[in-house]
Design a protein around this motif. Structure first.
Motif, mmCIF file in Angstrom:
data_model
loop_
_atom_site.group_PDB
_atom_site.id
_atom_site.type_symbol
_atom_site.label_atom_id
_atom_site.label_comp_id
_atom_site.label_asym_id
_atom_site.label_seq_id
_atom_site.Cartn_x
_atom_site.Cartn_y
_atom_site.Cartn_z
ATOM 1 N N GLN A 1 25.671 25.291 55.977
ATOM 2 C CA GLN A 1 25.743 26.756 56.070
ATOM 3 C C GLN A 1 24.361 27.392 56.178
ATOM 4 N N TYR A 2 23.320 26.666 55.781
ATOM 5 C CA TYR A 2 21.963 27.208 55.917
ATOM 6 C C TYR A 2 21.492 27.255 57.375
ATOM 7 N N GLY A 3 22.248 26.671 58.258
ATOM 8 C CA GLY A 3 21.870 26.684 59.668
ATOM 9 C C GLY A 3 22.554 27.759 60.478
ATOM 10 N N LYS A 4 23.147 28.748 59.803
ATOM 11 C CA LYS A 4 23.895 29.780 60.538
ATOM 12 C C LYS A 4 23.003 30.594 61.470
ATOM 13 N N TYR A 5 21.723 30.701 61.141
ATOM 14 C CA TYR A 5 20.812 31.440 62.012
ATOM 15 C C TYR A 5 20.254 30.550 63.112
ATOM 16 N N VAL A 6 19.901 29.321 62.768
ATOM 17 C CA VAL A 6 19.304 28.408 63.758
ATOM 18 C C VAL A 6 20.331 27.994 64.806
ATOM 19 N N ILE A 7 21.545 27.692 64.370
ATOM 20 C CA ILE A 7 22.563 27.199 65.304
ATOM 21 C C ILE A 7 22.901 28.245 66.355
ATOM 22 N N THR A 8 22.963 29.492 65.933
ATOM 23 C CA THR A 8 23.305 30.544 66.897
ATOM 24 C C THR A 8 22.161 30.872 67.843
ATOM 25 N N GLN A 9 20.933 30.599 67.446
ATOM 26 C CA GLN A 9 19.776 30.953 68.265
ATOM 27 C C GLN A 9 19.322 29.835 69.188
ATOM 28 N N PHE A 10 19.574 28.592 68.809
ATOM 29 C CA PHE A 10 19.092 27.454 69.591
ATOM 30 C C PHE A 10 20.287 26.619 70.048
ATOM 31 N N THR A 11 20.541 26.670 71.332
ATOM 32 C CA THR A 11 21.690 25.949 71.889
ATOM 33 C C THR A 11 21.558 24.430 71.762
ATOM 34 N N PRO A 12 20.372 23.810 71.944
ATOM 35 C CA PRO A 12 20.284 22.346 71.797
ATOM 36 C C PRO A 12 20.731 21.856 70.418
ATOM 37 N N ILE A 13 20.401 22.598 69.364
ATOM 38 C CA ILE A 13 20.828 22.191 68.030
ATOM 39 C C ILE A 13 22.341 22.300 67.899
ATOM 40 N N GLN A 14 22.907 23.346 68.495
ATOM 41 C CA GLN A 14 24.355 23.507 68.463
ATOM 42 C C GLN A 14 25.053 22.358 69.188
ATOM 43 N N VAL A 15 24.489 21.966 70.327
ATOM 44 C CA VAL A 15 25.060 20.841 71.071
ATOM 45 C C VAL A 15 24.915 19.538 70.286
ATOM 46 N N LEU A 16 23.797 19.407 69.563
ATOM 47 C CA LEU A 16 23.542 18.184 68.806
ATOM 48 C C LEU A 16 24.556 17.969 67.698
ATOM 49 N N ILE A 17 24.910 19.024 66.987
ATOM 50 C CA ILE A 17 25.822 18.873 65.854
ATOM 51 C C ILE A 17 27.271 19.209 66.216
ATOM 52 N N GLN A 18 27.523 19.513 67.496
ATOM 53 C CA GLN A 18 28.889 19.839 67.927
ATOM 54 C C GLN A 18 29.885 18.731 67.584
ATOM 55 N N PRO A 19 29.560 17.442 67.788
ATOM 56 C CA PRO A 19 30.537 16.392 67.444
ATOM 57 C C PRO A 19 30.851 16.319 65.953
ATOM 58 N N LEU A 20 30.005 16.894 65.106
ATOM 59 C CA LEU A 20 30.233 16.823 63.663
ATOM 60 C C LEU A 20 31.095 17.966 63.137
ATOM 61 N N PHE A 21 31.430 18.938 63.977
ATOM 62 C CA PHE A 21 32.173 20.107 63.522
ATOM 63 C C PHE A 21 33.522 19.750 62.887
ATOM 64 N N PRO A 22 34.323 18.836 63.452
ATOM 65 C CA PRO A 22 35.599 18.491 62.794
ATOM 66 C C PRO A 22 35.413 17.913 61.395
ATOM 67 N N ALA A 23 34.413 17.017 61.231
ATOM 68 C CA ALA A 23 34.168 16.438 59.909
ATOM 69 C C ALA A 23 33.660 17.496 58.933
ATOM 70 N N ILE A 24 32.809 18.404 59.431
ATOM 71 C CA ILE A 24 32.307 19.481 58.571
ATOM 72 C C ILE A 24 33.443 20.390 58.133
ATOM 73 N N LYS A 25 34.361 20.664 59.033
ATOM 74 C CA LYS A 25 35.507 21.519 58.705
ATOM 75 C C LYS A 25 36.367 20.896 57.617
ATOM 76 N N VAL A 26 36.592 19.599 57.708
ATOM 77 C CA VAL A 26 37.371 18.907 56.672
ATOM 78 C C VAL A 26 36.632 18.923 55.343
ATOM 79 N N PHE A 27 35.323 18.697 55.386
ATOM 80 C CA PHE A 27 34.523 18.682 54.155
ATOM 81 C C PHE A 27 34.534 20.047 53.483
ATOM 82 N N LYS A 28 34.490 21.120 54.263
ATOM 83 C CA LYS A 28 34.448 22.476 53.721
ATOM 84 C C LYS A 28 35.834 23.059 53.432
#
Length: 216
Positions: free
Chosen positions: A85-112
């Motif tokens: 959740q600390y990346g809410k500003y970085v992820i929205t501003q930098f597309t490469p970081i968003q693409v990098l962690i995109q595959p982890l979104f389902p696991a993050i959703k389950v964890f949260k």
């Protein structure tokens, strides 16, 4: 794990003749060859039992096999998921970081999805892995590093709860702090997991010494 010492069996005693001989003639000594019998200890270089000892001891150091590497690499996802959740500003501003962690979104959703998931994972990793001598020190050390890294997230969380500006300079400071924490977690994830997959021993700044004290 049982360690077999090839020197644990009692050595064969020296075979000495019961009669004392005072002659120094060679012919007399040949009649009693047992006088010069010396116990032959096993060759340490070619002794297979001794090699087993070294192999067994290697499990307790910082070496690792395939399963140990995989378990250690997975453990570093725990603090990243817990602090994503600390990346809410970085992820929205930098597309490469968003693409990098995109595959982890389902696991993050389950964890949260459940508020106590982080605490349950913490208890599982600490008592089932770190305090379990059946796991190698390599696995327990890396798991403890991930746990200590997650515990450190308490400090930015407390700061964010007590100091929560809506705009101005205060908001800029909070954004900078959150982005720094997120990038640090991301670097630790990439460095820790990749090092474990390659069989290296990652030592993260700040947390490595604390993990060493907890893993004996």
């Amino acid at each position: 794990m049982l360690l077999f010492n090839p020197l644990s069996s009692p050595p064969t005693p020296l075979s000495l003749s019961q009669k004392t001989h005072y002659t120094t003639s060679i012919s007399s000594l040949k009649k009693h060859p047992s006088f010069f019998t010396i116990t032959n200890f096993p060759n340490q270089k070619n002794n297979p039992t001794r090699r087993k000892l070294f192999i067994a001891q290697a499990k307790g150091d910082d070496s690792a096999d395939g399963p140990d590497r995989l378990i250690s690499a997975i453990c570093y996802f725990y603090p990243f998921f817990d602090g994503v959740q600390y990346g809410k500003y970085v992820i929205t501003q930098f597309t490469p970081i968003q693409v990098l962690i995109q595959p982890l979104f389902p696991a993050i959703k389950v964890f949260k999805s459940f508020p106590l998931n982080g605490f349950l994972v913490f208890l599982t990793l600490y008592f089932v892995v770190v305090r379990n001598p059946k796991f190698s020190r390599y696995v327990r050390f890396n798991t403890m590093q991930a746990i200590v890294l997650d515990v450190l997230l308490i400090f930015p969380d407390l700061l964010e709860r007590t100091f929560n500006p809506r705009d101005g300079l205060g908001l800029d400071l909070v954004m900078s702090l959150d982005s720094t924490v997120f990038l640090f977690l991301l670097v630790c994830l990439i460095y820790g997991s990749s090092s474990c997959l390659f069989g290296q021993l990652p030592r993260l700044p700040i947390v490595a010494e604390a993990a060493d004290r907890q893993v004996l």
